[in-house]
Enzyme design. Sequence first.
Site, PDB file in Angstrom:
ATOM      1  N   GLU A  31      85.220 -42.967  56.979  1.00 19.71           N
ATOM      2  CA  GLU A  31      84.274 -41.841  56.810  1.00 19.71           C
ATOM      3  C   GLU A  31      83.097 -42.021  57.772  1.00 19.71           C
ATOM      4  OE1 GLU A  31      83.751 -38.798  55.155  1.00 19.71           O
ATOM      5  OE2 GLU A  31      81.911 -38.940  56.337  1.00 19.71           O
ATOM      6  N   GLY A  36      81.848 -38.590  49.774  1.00 22.67           N
ATOM      7  CA  GLY A  36      81.570 -37.387  48.971  1.00 22.67           C
ATOM      8  C   GLY A  36      81.620 -36.136  49.815  1.00 22.67           C
ATOM      9  N   GLY A  37      81.508 -36.324  51.143  1.00 23.04           N
ATOM     10  CA  GLY A  37      81.647 -35.196  52.068  1.00 23.04           C
ATOM     11  C   GLY A  37      80.629 -34.096  51.868  1.00 23.04           C
ATOM     12  N   CYS A  39      80.846 -31.469  49.979  1.00 28.12           N
ATOM     13  CA  CYS A  39      80.716 -31.036  48.583  1.00 28.12           C
ATOM     14  C   CYS A  39      79.581 -31.769  47.870  1.00 28.12           C
ATOM     15  CB  CYS A  39      82.039 -31.267  47.859  1.00 28.12           C
ATOM     16  SG  CYS A  39      81.941 -30.927  46.104  1.00 28.12           S
ATOM     17  N   GLU A 202      75.096  -8.556  56.378  1.00 30.35           N
ATOM     18  CA  GLU A 202      76.546  -8.759  56.242  1.00 30.35           C
ATOM     19  C   GLU A 202      77.286  -7.693  57.043  1.00 30.35           C
ATOM     20  OE1 GLU A 202      78.944 -10.930  54.863  1.00 30.35           O
ATOM     21  OE2 GLU A 202      80.213  -9.431  55.845  1.00 30.35           O
ATOM     22  N   VAL A 236      75.035  -9.008  63.165  1.00 29.17           N
ATOM     23  CA  VAL A 236      73.951  -9.672  63.892  1.00 29.17           C
ATOM     24  C   VAL A 236      74.355  -9.799  65.356  1.00 29.17           C
ATOM     25  CG1 VAL A 236      72.701 -11.852  64.162  1.00 29.17           C
ATOM     26  CG2 VAL A 236      73.032 -10.873  61.891  1.00 29.17           C
ATOM     27  N   SER A 263      75.288 -18.471  57.615  1.00 35.94           N
ATOM     28  CA  SER A 263      76.405 -18.797  56.709  1.00 35.94           C
ATOM     29  C   SER A 263      77.509 -17.800  57.022  1.00 35.94           C
ATOM     30  CB  SER A 263      75.952 -18.708  55.255  1.00 35.94           C
ATOM     31  OG  SER A 263      75.182 -17.533  55.037  1.00 35.94           O
ATOM     32  N   ILE A 264      78.176 -18.086  58.129  1.00 39.31           N
ATOM     33  CA  ILE A 264      79.097 -17.117  58.720  1.00 39.31           C
ATOM     34  C   ILE A 264      80.531 -17.625  58.609  1.00 39.31           C
ATOM     35  CG2 ILE A 264      79.170 -15.483  60.651  1.00 39.31           C
ATOM     36  CD1 ILE A 264      76.703 -16.794  61.796  1.00 39.31           C
ATOM     37  N   HIS A 437      84.723 -18.377  18.303  1.00 35.47           N
ATOM     38  CA  HIS A 437      83.739 -17.308  18.128  1.00 35.47           C
ATOM     39  C   HIS A 437      82.433 -17.901  17.617  1.00 35.47           C
ATOM     40  CE1 HIS A 437      82.124 -13.349  17.231  1.00 35.47           C
ATOM     41  NE2 HIS A 437      81.705 -13.853  16.083  1.00 35.47           N
TER      42      HIS A 437
HETATM   43  P1  NAI Z   1      82.227 -16.872  53.996  1.00 35.07           P
HETATM   44  O1  NAI Z   1      83.455 -16.731  54.792  1.00 35.07           O
HETATM   45  O2  NAI Z   1      82.296 -16.900  52.521  1.00 35.07           O
HETATM   46  O3  NAI Z   1      81.193 -15.697  54.395  1.00 35.07           O
HETATM   47  C1  NAI Z   1      80.776 -15.447  55.706  1.00 35.07           C
HETATM   48  C2  NAI Z   1      80.351 -14.015  55.831  1.00 35.07           C
HETATM   49  O4  NAI Z   1      79.688 -13.818  57.074  1.00 35.07           O
HETATM   50  C3  NAI Z   1      81.518 -13.033  55.797  1.00 35.07           C
HETATM   51  O5  NAI Z   1      81.320 -12.112  54.743  1.00 35.07           O
HETATM   52  C4  NAI Z   1      81.458 -12.365  57.181  1.00 35.07           C
HETATM   53  O6  NAI Z   1      81.837 -11.008  57.155  1.00 35.07           O
HETATM   54  C5  NAI Z   1      79.998 -12.528  57.564  1.00 35.07           C
HETATM   55  N1  NAI Z   1      79.705 -12.499  59.020  1.00 35.07           N
HETATM   56  C6  NAI Z   1      80.371 -13.141  60.007  1.00 35.07           C
HETATM   57  N2  NAI Z   1      79.797 -12.904  61.212  1.00 35.07           N
HETATM   58  C7  NAI Z   1      78.726 -12.094  60.995  1.00 35.07           C
HETATM   59  C8  NAI Z   1      77.723 -11.497  61.830  1.00 35.07           C
HETATM   60  N3  NAI Z   1      77.675 -11.692  63.154  1.00 35.07           N
HETATM   61  N4  NAI Z   1      76.785 -10.707  61.248  1.00 35.07           N
HETATM   62  C9  NAI Z   1      76.802 -10.496  59.910  1.00 35.07           C
HETATM   63  N5  NAI Z   1      77.726 -11.045  59.074  1.00 35.07           N
HETATM   64  C10 NAI Z   1      78.666 -11.851  59.597  1.00 35.07           C
HETATM   65  O7  NAI Z   1      81.522 -18.188  54.568  1.00 35.07           O
HETATM   66  P2  NAI Z   1      80.313 -19.079  54.027  1.00 35.07           P
HETATM   67  O8  NAI Z   1      79.484 -18.324  53.066  1.00 35.07           O
HETATM   68  O9  NAI Z   1      79.665 -19.619  55.253  1.00 35.07           O
HETATM   69  O10 NAI Z   1      81.048 -20.220  53.226  1.00 35.07           O
HETATM   70  C11 NAI Z   1      81.905 -21.126  53.915  1.00 35.07           C
HETATM   71  C12 NAI Z   1      82.915 -21.795  53.018  1.00 35.07           C
HETATM   72  O11 NAI Z   1      82.294 -22.619  52.081  1.00 35.07           O
HETATM   73  C13 NAI Z   1      83.775 -20.795  52.294  1.00 35.07           C
HETATM   74  O12 NAI Z   1      85.072 -20.922  52.810  1.00 35.07           O
HETATM   75  C14 NAI Z   1      83.721 -21.213  50.863  1.00 35.07           C
HETATM   76  O13 NAI Z   1      85.016 -21.390  50.358  1.00 35.07           O
HETATM   77  C15 NAI Z   1      82.959 -22.534  50.826  1.00 35.07           C
HETATM   78  N6  NAI Z   1      81.969 -22.494  49.756  1.00 35.07           N
HETATM   79  C16 NAI Z   1      82.356 -22.325  48.456  1.00 35.07           C
HETATM   80  C17 NAI Z   1      81.428 -22.225  47.455  1.00 35.07           C
HETATM   81  C18 NAI Z   1      81.886 -22.011  46.064  1.00 35.07           C
HETATM   82  O14 NAI Z   1      83.068 -22.163  45.786  1.00 35.07           O
HETATM   83  N7  NAI Z   1      81.022 -21.628  45.140  1.00 35.07           N
HETATM   84  C19 NAI Z   1      79.998 -22.306  47.716  1.00 35.07           C
HETATM   85  C20 NAI Z   1      79.690 -22.422  49.098  1.00 35.07           C
HETATM   86  C21 NAI Z   1      80.648 -22.539  50.059  1.00 35.07           C
END
Ligand code: NAI
Length: 452
Positions: A31, A36-37, A39, A202, A236, A263-264, A437
Site C-alpha cells: 500500500e 483503509g484506502g 473509503c 450539474e 462547466v 466531483s466529476i 413495529h
Molecule cells: P458521480 O459519477 O457520482 O457524479 C459526477 C457528476 O458530475 C455526474 O452527474 C456528471 O454528469 C457530472 N459532470 C461531469 N462533468 C461535468 C461538467 N463539466 N460540468 C458539470 N457537471 C459535470 O461521481 P462523484 O460524485 O465524483 O463520485 C465518484 C465515485 O465515488 C462514484 O462512483 C461513487 O460510487 C463513489 N462514492 C460513493 C458514495 C456512496 O456510496 N455514498 C459517496 C461518495 C462517492
Amino acid sequence: MFDLIVLGGGPGGYLAAERAAEEGLSVALVEKRFLGGVCLNEGCIPTKTLLNSAKIFDYTKHGDAYGVTVSSSSLDHAAVVARKNQVRDKLVAGIKGALRAGKVKIFEAEGEIVGRGDGFIVSANGEQIEGKNLIIATGSEPVIPPIPGLKEGFEAGFVMTNREILDMTTVPEKLVVIGGGVIGLEMASYFNSAGSSVTVIEMLPNIAGANDKEISEILKKSYEKKGIEFKLGAKVVSVGKDSVSYELAGETVEVKADVVLASIGRRATAPKGIEKIGVEVERGAVKTDDKMRTNIPGVYAAGDVNGKSMLAHTAYREAEVAVNNIVGKKDRVRYNAIPAVIYTNPEVAGVGYTEESATKAGIKYKKSTVSMMYSGRYMAENTEYDGICKVLVEEKTDKIIGVHMIGSYASEIIFSAAMMVECEMRVSDVKEMVFPHPTVCEIVREAIFKLK
Ligand code: NAI
C-alpha cells in the site's frame, strides 16, 4: 514466495488479505498511501462523520418543531474535522490489527509489477517480492477533465477534490460544487448545514445520476428549501481565479466562489507495470469476469480498479470472491442486488432496477409508490414529510426487482430490500414476513401491500 500478493490496501485489498490469511495463505499487502484506502481515509467514513455532525447541528436549529428549545448552537468545523480524524485513526488501527493477527506482511510502498518468474514479481521500495497469485486492488482517482483553469485552480488550492476538502478546517462562505453526483451531493449537504452558500452545477438534467428520477427530484426540492442552488443541464467550461463559468441554454454564466469542489466522477487506476504480465485493461480498468479473474490465470482484480461498481461494499464482496476462487471454492459476484446509498439528509437508497433501467431492459413491471407518512415512526420523528418508497415488481413473475426510497433510515432499510431482490422473493413471500413495529422499514411492506 508468498501464496498471494495484494496490491492496494483499501476495502478490496485489505479484506482480500484478511480473508486469504484466514484461509491459511501467506500474504503480502502493498500500500503506497494509507491502509483503509479512500473509503476510510478520504471517502465513506470521513464524510459520514461530517454528515452526522451536520445532522445533530440541524436538529438543534429546528428543536422548536419537536418541543425542544435550544437557546444557541454552533458547529465548530475544525472540531468536526478533528473528530473525523480520530474516527479514521481508530478504524485504520483496527485494520492494522486484523492484518497483523493474520500475519500479513505489509509493505508501505508503491508496488510495481515487474514481470514473471515462478510467480508474479512486484517491486516495493526497491525490494522484489514474488507471489503465486496476485490480487490487484489499486482503486480509483478523481477524474480531472481538461477544463481550462481547473488544473491551475488545483495548484492554487482554490479547487479541491474529496481528498482536500475533507481536511479543510474552515467553512467557505461560497462553495461551488462541480458535479451533482454522490460526492457532490454529500459535500453540498454538509457545507450547507455548516453555513456555506452552496451552488451545485450539474451537466445532466437531474442530480444523483442513475437514481430513480422521482426521488432525485424530491432530494433536489428538499435541498432547494434548505438554500442550495442547483444549476442543471449546465456544463462547466472554465475555472477562473475566484469563479467558475458554465454553459446553460447557450449562455455562459459566471459564478463566484471561495472554494470549488470538483466531483466529476472517478476512474480506475491500474498499477504500474501491469502490461508486463499481459493483463487486459480497458479504459484504465482491469477487465475481470464475475469470479474476479483477469485474462491471466492467477491474477485477479477487486474494487474500483475493475470499474464495475465503484462502491466499497462491492469491493468487499469482490475481494472475498477473488480469494475463494484462489483457494478453489466456487464463488461469483452477482451484481444485480448491490444497494446504493446517498447519505444526504434525507437519505436516498436504492437497489435493483429503477423504472428507467427496467424500461431500457425491456422488463414489464408493476410499481407501488407510497409516502413515508404511512410509517408511524417516520411521522413521530419528522416534521417534513416528503419521503417516499417505491417498489418495482416484474409483471411476469411477481418477483421484486427494485426498491428505491428517500427518507430517514433509508440507508439501513435498503439491506432488507436488497435481500428481497437477491433472493428473488415474490410479493407473496414478503407479505408473509413480519416487520418490527414501529419502524420506518415497515414502509416496504406497506408499498408491497399497495401493489395493484
Ligand atoms: P458521480 O459519477 O457520482 O457524479 C459526477 C457528476 O458530475 C455526474 O452527474 C456528471 O454528469 C457530472 N459532470 C461531469 N462533468 C461535468 C461538467 N463539466 N460540468 C458539470 N457537471 C459535470 O461521481 P462523484 O460524485 O465524483 O463520485 C465518484 C465515485 O465515488 C462514484 O462512483 C461513487 O460510487 C463513489 N462514492 C460513493 C458514495 C456512496 O456510496 N455514498 C459517496 C461518495 C462517492
